[in-house]
Design an enzyme around this catalytic site. Structure first.
Site, short mmCIF file in Angstrom:
data_model
loop_
_atom_site.label_atom_id
_atom_site.label_comp_id
_atom_site.label_asym_id
_atom_site.label_seq_id
_atom_site.Cartn_x
_atom_site.Cartn_y
_atom_site.Cartn_z
N CYS B 161 -13.53 7.90 -10.89
CA CYS B 161 -13.21 7.31 -9.82
C CYS B 161 -14.12 6.73 -8.77
CB CYS B 161 -12.11 8.21 -9.20
SG CYS B 161 -10.73 8.49 -10.30
N HIS B 288 -13.14 10.65 0.51
CA HIS B 288 -12.47 10.51 -0.82
C HIS B 288 -11.07 10.69 -0.68
CE1 HIS B 288 -12.26 9.37 -5.05
NE2 HIS B 288 -11.77 10.88 -5.20
N HIS B 323 -4.58 6.05 -4.66
CA HIS B 323 -5.73 6.01 -5.25
C HIS B 323 -5.90 5.00 -6.34
CE1 HIS B 323 -9.48 7.56 -6.65
NE2 HIS B 323 -9.00 8.71 -7.13
#
Lengths: 86, 588
Positions: B161, B288, B323
């Site tokens: 990610c 994040h 996400h």
């Protein structure tokens, strides 16, 4: 109950790749987590969750509720006994 | 000279271009909702989809509607085209005599197409070419070509990610080091059943809209999209600059973040240091903030360690976009640039109640003067990176880079070419305990053994940096997970297999083993992967950023994979290949 405990031992050993663990040093009261136990981690909990659904038809949606159930083979067996669908 | 952003492009759940993304951010309008395009049984899971079908995207790009092209590629090509148009560099003019490099971060690559055709490919030779576009490196090449950049060099990084931020960091480093004139860097990732089910097996997906940093947060929503920025070295003092950056490793666990957020703390601190800024110089942190209990508390701990009591406004924009995994770093970088240009702080959608363990996120601020924004991007394996995006280029790094005196010496090398006795029995036990080995695949064992052997021979306990090159990544686990999903459906899939499917599994496993919190990178650009890894090692050592670098080239095959190659009439890849090299700096 004894049969279930034995089944669970074998199933967990296979699912978590604990091949090197002999069944003797792995009794139903051995803590599965922590340093004085087998030392499993959060991913192992998730694998046991998968196992519970595959083998016993038990669906657990929150990993949090697993913590108490997955203390030892014995606590798992008791939970399975009460909740199994197959 | 600063690293200036001279163009940007974005496509995600809240808009198909920068203007519409800006509109949604300001209107606090989420893009997360019921699944429309992804063909999964898990309709109960909300997702942040790009609101276009593959056919519509092909039309936008002017390609044949029947062509089999991954959604990852389609979105990436659209974002790159936007970035080029936005940069006022017309294709024909800017390319002349210039070294153009496209750097993309992705993990899923062509998986959306592979999972759709895999069972048919097993039977039908005519479909075999689809597989040649499966790997991440091929998807980046195809994307650059579709965006009209056929002559450009391409590179793919895959640190789960945090991939897109690491792509931007690599681009900035290449410009600094005069290896490129124009870099188009970012990331792209399409939703796939593969990773939706993977995250679901990890039980980290919320069935409601995600609530980053909220007391009752219950996980993330997956999203998809792509964003790319054009980077150039510019002498002007004002504009939009990538002023500082760092890549560090939590070296704690394959999927979980450490309680005190060590990797995140190091990434943020080093980024500020490089930018020559103090914590109080940051006016906004784009976190994040995935919405999982673990990420948000760990990231909060790290933010508190860096900023103390004076924490600037923080928000996670994942409540808007979902996400977007490998693309999230560049999507959020573009969101930060839009915030900087339009003087606002995006809201942290979904937050309701304070969690003691978390920072208090902002609900959005209008008319605010922003100079410097910190953007966090973390990934599986503790691949934690951060950027500072600024209006001024700054004075540059405070660290003294001693460029003249370092050169590279290869200290040691270890290789395992086939699954031999080394992977079980004596050699294995010498390096890996039975507890560690129980979850390791062949490739992980081989990579760990060659790494430890090379380090031992070089007399290095923990290297300053770990760089992995892999063309196909974790094939064995990925294939098992894929086949289980395709044959047995989208239930009771193994979280361990998914956890070990990302390309950065090897680099992070070695970091955990060697307790290396330093730079941690994974390249996946086909046969050029090792070349990219070695270039990076050379850059790190020449710039004084690392003194010892562990570089590994690791790949594996499976019987099914080998069979595909046989059917294509191509050289069959070996079952296992693992080579580790330790490079060290030596003073002249």
């Amino acid at each position: 109950m004894e049969q279930l405990i034995n089944d669970l031992k074998l199933q967990i050993k296979e699912a978590l790749h604990l091949e090197e663990l002999s069944l003797e040093d792995f009794d139903e009261n051995t803590p599965l987590f922590g340093e004085d136990g087998i030392g499993l981690d959060s991913i192992d909990i998730l694998e046991i969750v998968v196992l519970m659904e595959k083998e016993y038809g038990i669906r657990m949606s929150k990993p949090k509720e697993g913590k108490a159930i997955f203390q030892s083979i014995k606590t798992i067996a008791e939970y399975v006994q009460e909740n199994r669908k197959k | 000279m600063g690293i200036a952003v001279t163009g940007l492009g974005i496509i995600c759940a809240i808009g198909n271009d920068a203007a519409s993304v800006l509109g949604s951010l300001k209107a606090k309008q989420t893009g997360i909702g019921p699944m429309r395009y992804l063909q999964s049984n898990h309709k109960e899971l909300p997702v942040g989809e790009v609101k276009l079908s593959n056919e519509e995207m092909k039309q936008m790009l002017g390609v044949d509607a029947n062509a089999v092209i991954s959604r990852t590629v389609l979105m990436g090509a659209i974002a790159i085209r936007q970035a080029l148009d936005n940069s006022n560099l017309t294709n024909s003019k800017f390319k002349e005599g210039k070294r153009v490099v496209v750097i993309s971060g992705t993990t899923v690559g062509g998986m959306d197409i592979t999972e759709q055709y895999f069972m048919q490919i097993k039977e039908d030779n005519a479909l075999l070419p689809i597989l040649e576009k499966h790997d991440c490196g091929s998807s980046t090449r195809e994307m650059a070509d579709l965006a009209g950049l056929n002559d450009a060099e391409v590179c793919t990084v895959s640190t789960a990610c945090s991939s897109a931020v690491n792509a931007i960091i690599l681009g900035a480093e290449m410009l600094q080091n005069n290896e490129a004139d124009i870099v188009i860097a970012g990331g792209t990732e399409a939703l796939s059943r593969f990773h939706l089910n993977g995250f679901n097996s990890l039980m980290v997906l919320d069935k409601e809209c995600c609530r980053p940093f909220d007391k009752d947060r219950a996980g993330l929503n997956l999203g998809e999209g792509a964003a790319f920025i054009v980077l150039q070295k510019r002498p002007e003092s004002e504009g939009i600059f990538i002023r500082g950056y760092a890549n560090r490793c939590d070296a704690f666990h394959q999927t979980a973040s450490s309680e005190n957020g060590e990797g995140a703390y190091l990434a943020m601190s080093k980024t500020l240091q490089m930018a020559g800024l103090r914590p109080q110089d940051i006016q906004y942190i784009n976190a994040h903030g995935t919405g999982t209990p673990n990420n948000d508390s760990s990231e909060s701990a790290a933010i508190r360690r860096v900023f103390g009591r004076d924490i600037p406004p923080v928000s996670s924009t994942k409540g808007f976009t979902g996400h977007t995994t490998s693309a999230s770093g560049s999507i959020e970088t573009v969101i930060c640039i839009l915030a900087l240009q339009n003087r606002f702080v995006p809201a942290n959608l979904g937050w309701r109640e304070q969690d003691e363990a978390c920072i208090t996120p902002t609900q959005g601020i209008d008319n605010i003067s922003l100079e410097n924004i910190l953007c966090n991007s973390f990934g599986f394996g503790g691949n934690d990176s951060a950027l500072v995006i600024s209006k001024e280029q700054g004075a540059g790094s405070e660290e003294q880079e001693d460029k003249s005196i370092n050169f590279l010496v290869q200290r040691a090398e270890a290789t395992i070419l086939s699954p031999s006795g080394e992977l079980d029995g004596g050699t294995l036990r010498k390096y890996i305990s039975s507890g560690e080995a129980r979850r390791m695949t062949r490739l992980m064992k081989a990579a760990t053994i060659t790494s430890l052997k090379a380090l031992q021979e070089a007399g290095v306990e923990s290297p300053d940096a770990i760089i992995t090159a892999t063309a196909y990544g974790m094939l064995e686990t990925s294939e098992k997970f894929l086949i289980d999903m395709l044959e047995n459906g989208e239930e009771t899939l193994s979280p361990t297999l998914f956890m070990q499917s990302t390309h950065n599994t090897l680099s992070s496993a070695i970091a955990i083993r060697t307790k290396c919190h330093g730079y941690n990178m994974t390249y996946t650009q086909g046969k050029d992967s090792l070349d990219w890894a070695l270039r990076d090692a050379r850059r790190l050592i020449a710039s004084g950023k690392a003194k010892t670098v562990l570089v590994g080239s690791h790949d594996e095959a499976t019987p099914t994979f080998q069979e595909f190659f046989r059917r294509m009439g191509k050289p069959v890849p070996p079952m296992l290949y693992s080579k580790s090299i330790v490079l060290t700096a030596v003073k002249r």
